[in-house]
Design a protein around this motif. Structure first.
Motif, PDB file in Angstrom:
ATOM      1  N   ASN A 229     -34.101 -26.292  -5.358  1.00 38.86           N
ATOM      2  CA  ASN A 229     -34.100 -27.362  -6.363  1.00 38.86           C
ATOM      3  C   ASN A 229     -32.704 -27.589  -6.919  1.00 38.86           C
ATOM      4  O   ASN A 229     -32.269 -28.741  -7.110  1.00 38.86           O
ATOM      5  N   GLY A 238     -31.909 -35.757  -5.009  1.00 41.84           N
ATOM      6  CA  GLY A 238     -33.178 -35.823  -5.718  1.00 41.84           C
ATOM      7  C   GLY A 238     -33.921 -37.129  -5.553  1.00 41.84           C
ATOM      8  O   GLY A 238     -35.156 -37.161  -5.627  1.00 41.84           O
ATOM      9  N   ASN A 243     -41.117 -34.580  -1.762  1.00 39.72           N
ATOM     10  CA  ASN A 243     -41.705 -33.256  -1.986  1.00 39.72           C
ATOM     11  C   ASN A 243     -42.057 -32.545  -0.682  1.00 39.72           C
ATOM     12  O   ASN A 243     -41.890 -31.328  -0.556  1.00 39.72           O
ATOM     13  N   LYS A 246     -38.903 -31.257   0.788  1.00 40.35           N
ATOM     14  CA  LYS A 246     -38.436 -30.111  -0.013  1.00 40.35           C
ATOM     15  C   LYS A 246     -39.201 -28.848   0.363  1.00 40.35           C
ATOM     16  O   LYS A 246     -38.616 -27.766   0.500  1.00 40.35           O
TER      17      LYS A 246
END
Length: 321
Positions: A229, A238, A243, A246
């Motif tokens: 993160n 970002g 997601n 990630k």
């Protein structure tokens, strides 16, 4: 040392589209004599053309050659999920040359007859995978006589190690191949998005590896998640990394930890050097991150806290006077 050299040399050997995979072992260092790895599927003219392309920088200096076959791919890449056969073709080739201590991993993708036939994998992706594989301080030159995605250009390393009697770590092989595939896929999914570049992604991965190595092999999965993160924000990803992507990155780094790659004492230093190289090669991107307008959220918070304390102490000094 010659065993290590041969191993490295095979680095980008494997083949066409799915005839590629990734390598890994403990930090490998190339010997003084460069090694050229040649796919067994090359025609005579392609073989000579590949040698000419890869050795152009040597100015007629000596080099060694090694041939990689489909059976090499079966033995070392199928355990990590590939489906090669002994008859699988191998076209991609490479040259590995020892670099001076502290030089890091340098990858050069060379055009063959004026055309870049490595269609998908980037130099930075190769560098990150090589780091996971255990390579350090080496110049790696990659080319192919036919168009290929390059998704496993490190496969020859394992075959070369095996031929010289060295034991390979299959867990690291799997982690390296997964890394190559994951980073390539994420870049392909985001290549047309504003605010995204392959350099940012690979810088985030290299930075995460360096941070993980500082904490050591016992780092928790939760700590790895926090590191990811942080690196995503530091590299201004970002707004582009979703997601799902990630989670893929987090799972990849957990796999790298579980493979034992962090145990190598050179891993942190090589990861830090890789991040420096990526930033130096993309100054037009990373220089923007240091302006007041584009600082990441963490930097802004730190600045706010520092300014608050400055104001507080200034007020106290005024009252005391």
């Amino acid at each position: 040392m010659k065993k290590l050299l041969t191993a490295l040399s095979a680095f980008i050997v494997s083949g066409i589209f799915s005839i590629f995979a990734l390598p890994n072992t403990q930090m490998v260092k190339a010997d003084d004599t460069p090694v050229v790895t040649l796919g067994t599927s090359l025609t005579s003219s392609q073989r000579q053309g590949t040698i000419n392309t890869l050795t152009a920088s040597l100015n007629s200096s000596n080099y060694q050659t090694i041939t990689i076959t489909g059976s090499d791919l079966v033995k070392y890449l199928n355990p990590s999920g590939a489906d090669f056969t002994n008859d699988s073709g191998v076209w991609s080739s490479a040259m590995i040359q020892k670099a001076s201590s502290g030089s890091g991993i340098n990858v050069h993708i060379l055009p063959y007859n004026g055309r870049n036939n490595i269609t998908t994998i980037t130099a930075n992706q190769y560098k990150n995978a090589a780091l996971t594989a255990g390579i350090s301080d080496a110049d790696i030159y990659v080319t192919s006589a036919t168009p290929i995605d390059g998704s496993g250009a490190l496969a020859g390393v394992y075959a070369a190690y095996a031929k010289n009697g060295d034991k390979l770590n299959q867990d690291q092989i799997n982690a390296a191949q997964n890394e190559m595939n994951t980073l390539s896929k994420i870049t392909q999914q985001n290549k047309d998005k504003n605010g995204y570049s392959d350099a940012q992604l690979n810088n985030a991965i290299a930075g995460a590896k360096s941070q993980m190595a500082k904490q050591g092999q016992n780092i928790s999965n939760s700590q790895i998640r926090d590191i990811v993160n942080n690196q995503i924000n530091i590299n201004h990803l970002g707004d582009t990394i979703n997601n799902n992507q990630k989670e893929q990155i987090i799972n990849l780094l957990i796999q790298i930890k579980d493979s034992g790659a962090l145990k190598d004492k050179n891993f942190q230093q090589q990861a830090s050097q890789l991040a420096d190289q990526i930033q130096a090669g993309a100054k037009n991107i990373f220089s923007k991150f240091n302006t007041p307008e584009t600082r990441n959220w963490f930097q802004k918070i730190v600045d706010s806290v520092v300014n608050w304390f400055k104001s507080l102490f200034s007020g106290i000094m005024i009252l005391n006077n």
